[in-house]
Write an enzyme that holds these catalytic residues in place. Structure first.
Site, PDB file in Angstrom:
ATOM      1  N   THR A 194     -15.905   5.281 -11.966  1.00 30.39           N
ATOM      2  CA  THR A 194     -16.659   4.461 -11.015  1.00 30.39           C
ATOM      3  C   THR A 194     -16.017   4.526  -9.636  1.00 30.39           C
ATOM      4  O   THR A 194     -14.803   4.652  -9.529  1.00 30.39           O
ATOM      5  CB  THR A 194     -16.636   3.007 -11.533  1.00 30.39           C
ATOM      6  OG1 THR A 194     -17.420   2.950 -12.713  1.00 30.39           O
ATOM      7  CG2 THR A 194     -17.176   2.014 -10.527  1.00 30.39           C
ATOM      8  N   ARG A 222     -28.023  -0.090 -21.087  1.00 25.48           N
ATOM      9  CA  ARG A 222     -26.758  -0.835 -21.018  1.00 25.48           C
ATOM     10  C   ARG A 222     -26.394  -1.151 -19.549  1.00 25.48           C
ATOM     11  O   ARG A 222     -26.532  -0.319 -18.673  1.00 25.48           O
ATOM     12  CB  ARG A 222     -25.656   0.003 -21.663  1.00 25.48           C
ATOM     13  CG  ARG A 222     -24.260  -0.618 -21.596  1.00 25.48           C
ATOM     14  CD  ARG A 222     -23.447  -0.032 -20.468  1.00 25.48           C
ATOM     15  NE  ARG A 222     -22.043  -0.471 -20.507  1.00 25.48           N
ATOM     16  CZ  ARG A 222     -21.186  -0.245 -19.534  1.00 25.48           C
ATOM     17  NH1 ARG A 222     -21.547   0.410 -18.445  1.00 25.48           N
ATOM     18  NH2 ARG A 222     -19.935  -0.667 -19.619  1.00 25.48           N
ATOM     19  N   GLY A 224     -23.253  -2.480 -17.114  1.00 30.59           N
ATOM     20  CA  GLY A 224     -21.815  -2.730 -17.077  1.00 30.59           C
ATOM     21  C   GLY A 224     -21.457  -3.801 -16.061  1.00 30.59           C
ATOM     22  O   GLY A 224     -22.301  -4.591 -15.626  1.00 30.59           O
ATOM     23  N   ASP A 225     -20.191  -3.813 -15.683  1.00 37.46           N
ATOM     24  CA  ASP A 225     -19.694  -4.830 -14.755  1.00 37.46           C
ATOM     25  C   ASP A 225     -20.033  -4.532 -13.296  1.00 37.46           C
ATOM     26  O   ASP A 225     -20.126  -5.438 -12.472  1.00 37.46           O
ATOM     27  CB  ASP A 225     -18.175  -4.951 -14.895  1.00 37.46           C
ATOM     28  CG  ASP A 225     -17.466  -3.626 -14.625  1.00 37.46           C
ATOM     29  OD1 ASP A 225     -17.975  -2.564 -15.057  1.00 37.46           O
ATOM     30  OD2 ASP A 225     -16.410  -3.638 -13.968  1.00 37.46           O
ATOM     31  N   THR A 245     -12.995  -1.044 -11.714  1.00 38.41           N
ATOM     32  CA  THR A 245     -13.353   0.093 -12.570  1.00 38.41           C
ATOM     33  C   THR A 245     -12.643  -0.075 -13.908  1.00 38.41           C
ATOM     34  O   THR A 245     -11.498  -0.512 -13.962  1.00 38.41           O
ATOM     35  CB  THR A 245     -12.940   1.438 -11.941  1.00 38.41           C
ATOM     36  OG1 THR A 245     -13.155   2.479 -12.909  1.00 38.41           O
ATOM     37  CG2 THR A 245     -11.478   1.464 -11.521  1.00 38.41           C
ATOM     38  N   GLY A 246     -13.350   0.270 -14.987  1.00 36.56           N
ATOM     39  CA  GLY A 246     -12.722   0.131 -16.294  1.00 36.56           C
ATOM     40  C   GLY A 246     -13.745  -0.204 -17.346  1.00 36.56           C
ATOM     41  O   GLY A 246     -14.941   0.056 -17.174  1.00 36.56           O
ATOM     42  N   GLY A 248     -16.282  -1.933 -18.741  1.00 34.82           N
ATOM     43  CA  GLY A 248     -17.179  -2.903 -18.131  1.00 34.82           C
ATOM     44  C   GLY A 248     -17.425  -4.147 -18.958  1.00 34.82           C
ATOM     45  O   GLY A 248     -17.493  -5.257 -18.423  1.00 34.82           O
TER      46      GLY A 248
HETATM   47  N1  ASP Z   1     -16.794  -0.106 -15.146  1.00 37.02           N
HETATM   48  C1  ASP Z   1     -17.778   0.919 -15.365  1.00 37.02           C
HETATM   49  C2  ASP Z   1     -18.773   0.426 -16.390  1.00 37.02           C
HETATM   50  O1  ASP Z   1     -18.374  -0.157 -17.377  1.00 37.02           O
HETATM   51  C3  ASP Z   1     -17.174   2.218 -15.836  1.00 37.02           C
HETATM   52  C4  ASP Z   1     -16.124   2.824 -14.928  1.00 37.02           C
HETATM   53  O2  ASP Z   1     -15.349   2.091 -14.310  1.00 37.02           O
HETATM   54  O3  ASP Z   1     -16.072   4.054 -14.832  1.00 37.02           O
HETATM   55  O4  ASP Z   1     -19.932   0.683 -16.227  1.00 37.02           O
END
Ligand code: ASP
Length: 332
Positions: A194, A222, A224-225, A245-246, A248
């Site tokens: 991200t 889906r 995410g965050d 990022t991480g 989510g």
């Molecule tokens: N945080 C993002 C998600 O869960 C994924 C990412 O950080 O690459 O959609």
């Protein structure tokens, strides 16, 4: 000179000598976090990543140095990162389990708390541009799928086929994941890519922007965050701006960005401590990742629970960095 005039002169001199704290600017950005061992990236790949991060940082910094707004700066940085195939946003995004690409993005202006968020975008070339347009035009703050696409079309934003975002590398990641079955959770950790940016402008206003393809092999639909305010993205003047990022789902469950700003606003914590505490809570539930954040005074924090995070920062006080590995630069 009379006593009064002397006092006035002394006061003026003090003002002139004081650091121009009010007009300082800062920007920090990321291109994803994950397990990154030194030497695991090919030298040219690492160089391309560092250059893309530096370009995005410099684009945002140029806006801020010229007196531009924090919103303009974060959007300028994220737009460039969306176009760079190295990161999981725009071109180079990860695939869903159905072999398609669904994009999420959000932009928030800390000055007005204006927000634009989009999810499940499949055809608008720049999800961050779409989020920004929604923020400016409203009346809604969060649009999904076809509704988001229809808004983009009505606004005249550029449309591309879904294949525009696809790369061979990401298709292989999906194939790997399919073959690994249950063990695939580990692959997802490697795939956080991200992109996001936070900034404080010369007027003291904060902004945040984040854009993503989500997680490799995610179910269609889906969310995410990234586009959820208070989870992966948040900007509140007087507190902080955060882009994460991480994993989510875990950032959503522990509302990482909101928690950091609340810790500052209501608990009087400093940025670095607040960010570390929120990440620790997220990690304790089994998640991993990192974030970039900036506070009202222009302090920057870039903590992570992983061994690396693609990141860059610049401030008017002379900070200028691009980093990948956790130990390359301290988190704040
Ligand atoms: N945080 C993002 C998600 O869960 C994924 C990412 O950080 O690459 O959609």
């Amino acid at each position: 000179m009379g006593a009064r005039a002397q006092i006035l002169m002394a006061a003026l001199a003090l003002v002139a000598a004081a650091p121009a704290r009010g007009s300082e600017w800062a920007i920090a950005l990321h291109g994803g976090a994950g397990v990154m061992a030194r030497g695991s990236l090919a030298a040219e790949e690492e160089e391309a990543i560092r250059q893309a991060l530096a370009r995005a940082r410099d684009a945002g910094a140029a806006v801020l140095a010229a007196g531009g707004s924090a919103v303009d700066a974060v959007v300028a940085a994220v737009t460039l990162l969306e176009e760079a195939p190295q990161f999981n946003a725009g071109v180079g995004s990860v695939f869903t389990s159905a072999g398609t690409i669904e994009l999420d993005a959000a932009v928030m202006d800390g000055r007005t708390r204006a927000l634009g968020a989009v999810t499940g975008v499949t055809r608008t070339r720049s999800p961050v541009a779409l989020a920004r347009r929604l923020m400016e035009r409203g009346p809604h703050v969060f649009l999904a799928g076809e509704g988001a696409e229809a808004f983009a079309r009505a606004e005249g934003l550029e449309e591309v086929p879904n294949s525009h975002f696809m790369t061979e590398r990401r298709r292989r990641q999906l194939d790997d994941r399919r073959h690994q079955g249950q063990g695939a959770a580990r692959t997802a950790e490697l795939a956080f890519g991200t992109v996001g940016a936070v900034a404080r402008d010369r007027s003291g206003h904060l902004a945040a922007a984040t854009s993503t393809g989500g997680l490799t092999g995610k179910a269609p639909g889906r969310i995410g965050d990234t586009p959820v305010v208070g989870a992966g993205t948040l900007a509140e003047n007087g507190a902080c701006a955060v882009s994460a990022t991480g994993s989510g789902e875990l950032f959503l469950r522990t509302r990482v960005a909101g928690q950091i700003c609340d810790r500052i606003r209501f608990g009087g914590e400093r940025l670095g401590k607040a960010a570390a505490a929120a990440l620790a809570e997220m990690a304790a539930l089994g998640g991993s990742g990192g974030l970039v954040a900036v506070d009202s005074a222009g302090h920057v924090a870039m903590p992570m629970t992983t061994s690396g995070m693609y990141r860059a920062a610049a401030t008017s006080r002379g900070l200028s960095l691009v980093a990948i590995y956790a130990d390359e630069h301290p988190p704040e």
